[in-house]
Scaffold this motif. Structure first.
Motif, mmCIF file in Angstrom:
data_model
loop_
_atom_site.group_PDB
_atom_site.id
_atom_site.type_symbol
_atom_site.label_atom_id
_atom_site.label_comp_id
_atom_site.label_asym_id
_atom_site.label_seq_id
_atom_site.Cartn_x
_atom_site.Cartn_y
_atom_site.Cartn_z
ATOM 1 N N LEU A 95 128.957 -53.116 88.175
ATOM 2 C CA LEU A 95 128.895 -51.989 87.252
ATOM 3 C C LEU A 95 127.746 -51.062 87.647
ATOM 4 C CD1 LEU A 95 129.278 -53.812 83.816
ATOM 5 C CD2 LEU A 95 131.040 -52.511 85.012
ATOM 6 N N GLU A 96 127.859 -49.791 87.278
ATOM 7 C CA GLU A 96 126.767 -48.828 87.379
ATOM 8 C C GLU A 96 126.572 -48.216 86.006
ATOM 9 O OE1 GLU A 96 127.277 -45.967 90.434
ATOM 10 O OE2 GLU A 96 126.984 -47.412 92.074
ATOM 11 N N LEU A 97 125.407 -48.483 85.421
ATOM 12 C CA LEU A 97 125.119 -48.033 84.067
ATOM 13 C C LEU A 97 124.116 -46.882 84.116
ATOM 14 C CD1 LEU A 97 124.732 -51.548 82.388
ATOM 15 C CD2 LEU A 97 126.790 -50.110 82.536
ATOM 16 N N ASP A 102 120.936 -39.689 82.004
ATOM 17 C CA ASP A 102 121.873 -39.752 83.141
ATOM 18 C C ASP A 102 121.227 -39.285 84.444
ATOM 19 O OD1 ASP A 102 123.812 -40.739 81.513
ATOM 20 O OD2 ASP A 102 124.934 -38.884 81.321
ATOM 21 N N ARG A 105 121.171 -44.425 87.990
ATOM 22 C CA ARG A 105 122.088 -45.502 87.609
ATOM 23 C C ARG A 105 121.424 -46.857 87.816
ATOM 24 N NH1 ARG A 105 124.296 -41.832 85.742
ATOM 25 N NH2 ARG A 105 126.470 -41.132 85.907
ATOM 26 N N GLU A 139 131.999 -51.186 79.852
ATOM 27 C CA GLU A 139 131.067 -50.123 80.246
ATOM 28 C C GLU A 139 130.711 -49.238 79.058
ATOM 29 O OE1 GLU A 139 133.046 -48.134 83.426
ATOM 30 O OE2 GLU A 139 132.090 -49.379 84.971
ATOM 31 N N LEU A 142 128.028 -51.029 77.059
ATOM 32 C CA LEU A 142 126.748 -51.189 77.752
ATOM 33 C C LEU A 142 126.045 -49.856 77.980
ATOM 34 C CD1 LEU A 142 127.680 -53.916 80.388
ATOM 35 C CD2 LEU A 142 126.513 -54.202 78.198
ATOM 36 N N ARG A 143 126.795 -48.774 78.113
ATOM 37 C CA ARG A 143 126.150 -47.475 78.307
ATOM 38 C C ARG A 143 125.270 -47.093 77.132
ATOM 39 N NH1 ARG A 143 131.079 -45.686 80.933
ATOM 40 N NH2 ARG A 143 131.868 -45.014 78.913
ATOM 41 N N SER A 146 121.955 -48.963 77.935
ATOM 42 C CA SER A 146 121.197 -48.582 79.133
ATOM 43 C C SER A 146 120.619 -47.178 79.028
ATOM 44 C CB SER A 146 122.096 -48.682 80.361
ATOM 45 O OG SER A 146 123.149 -47.737 80.301
ATOM 46 N N ARG A 147 121.256 -46.301 78.263
ATOM 47 C CA ARG A 147 120.752 -44.929 78.171
ATOM 48 C C ARG A 147 119.458 -44.818 77.374
ATOM 49 N NH1 ARG A 147 126.395 -42.719 77.915
ATOM 50 N NH2 ARG A 147 126.665 -41.461 79.803
#
Length: 365
Positions: A95-97, A102, A105, A139, A142-143, A146-147
């Motif tokens: 995955l890329e979070l 933004d 990543r 995703e 999880l976004r 992570s943000r």
């Protein structure tokens, strides 16, 4: 899809082939296959569950432990059979979070342990690939975590994700596909540190490059300052000549602009003279001299016609000219004798000495 040919061969397969059946180790989804049996169907495999569909819309779920029937007809035969994998399996992917804003990543690995809880629902949803079906909602969840963090906070985002997974809010993840899941997420801390370092180096290099560009631009401006001042003080003719020397292909445009300016100056001079005549500042018998002054004004475009400025416009019509008076005699000195009055003419004396009577006939006294 339905495999009629395979279903026709199924009852005639030897018993030893049945015993050799095994699920692959890298199974991507629980849906194995679908076929149409010929005649009755007997379930023999422990690694799969059979979902039998009947013509009336009912179905049965059959495993080695027994069968569950839902609206099964009394003497009906199945029209279609789906094999659904049993047991626990795992799918892994990367995955890329996104980071905060933004800007970069986080690279992460995901391991999802899955097992079928509702065989009929898994057959209805045709869950062939667990990763493809679970990646988007995974995703998405999880976004949101992570943000909250930047690239320099990889350890904090990893801990936050572990707390989120352990909160109990993920217990129903995959239930809409008939699955029960257990999700494991690991943030690549080493890669995050390397990316952060590379990002800082890139920012530093970009700053140095920008500073060098600014310095060079400032040096170019200072080097051109003296030439620019000379060009400005030289006037419009030199400036147009400079443009023409830089780009001879623009000769037509530059000449057209010079002609336009000359016409505008001539028209301005004519309007200016007309305004002076209308206001009475310039008399018509004075036009010749003023025209010469205006021609000089239109040619130089840098001096005024009148040295003391244009006189204000009159508020009334000018007074008519007064004829000149004859010169007065010089005054006599105070000690000079008085000047006698001039002698009267003889005729006047006669008329004076002869009295007139009432009848109007003159005579001597």
């Amino acid at each position: 899809m339905t495999q009629n040919g395979w279903g026709q061969q199924w009852p005639q397969q030897p018993q030893n082939w049945q015993a050799e059946f095994a699920l692959p180790h890298d199974l991507r989804g629980p849906f194995i296959r679908e076929f149409t049996p010929q005649g009755g169907y007997r379930h023999l495999h422990s690694q799969v569950a059979s979902v039998l569909y009947y013509r009336n819309g009912g179905h049965s779920v059959v495993t080695v432990r027994g069968a569950e029937h839902h609206n099964k007809p009394l003497m009906g035969k199945p029209t279609s059979v789906c094999w659904i994998a049993r047991g626990q399996h795992q799918v892994s992917f990367q995955l890329e979070l996104p980071t905060s804003g933004d800007r970069s990543r986080f690279k992460a690995g995901a391991d999802v342990n899955w097992e079928v809880r509702d065989f009929h629902l898994a057959a209805e949803k045709r869950v062939v690939d667990v990763e493809r079906m679970l990646r988007p909602p995974l995703e998405s969840r999880l976004r949101g975590v992570s943000r909250r963090y930047g690239l320099d906070s990889a350890q904090q985002v990893d801990e936050a994700i572990q707390d989120e997974l352990a909160s109990g809010r993920w217990n129903d993840f995959g239930a809409d596909l008939g699955l029960v899941t257990q999700v494991f997420i690991r943030i690549d801390l080493g890669q995050a540190a390397a990316d952060h370092h590379a990002q800082m180096v890139a920012v530093e290099k970009s700053t140095e490059v920008q500073q060098a560009m600014d310095t060079a631009q400032k040096a170019r401006v200072m080097a051109n300052m003296e030439d620019a001042q000379k060009l400005i003080s030289a006037g419009e003719a030199t400036q147009y000549a400079h443009l023409l020397a830089q780009d001879p292909s623009r000769a037509q445009d530059i000449l057209a602009e010079l002609q336009r300016q000359a016409r505008a100056q001539r028209q301005g001079a004519l309007d200016y003279l007309t305004n002076l005549i209308n206001q009475g500042v310039v008399q018509r018998h004075q036009i010749d001299d003023q025209v010469r002054a205006l021609i000089e004004f239109s040619r130089t475009a840098s001096s005024t016609v009148f040295q003391n400025g244009v006189p204000p416009a009159p508020t009334a019509l000018p007074a008519p000219p007064v004829p000149p008076h004859p010169p007065l005699p010089p005054a006599a000195p105070s000690d000079a004798p008085p000047i006698p009055p001039p002698a009267a003419p003889a005729d006047a004396a006669e008329e004076t000495d002869t009295p007139q009577d009432d009848t109007g006939v003159g005579g001597r006294a």
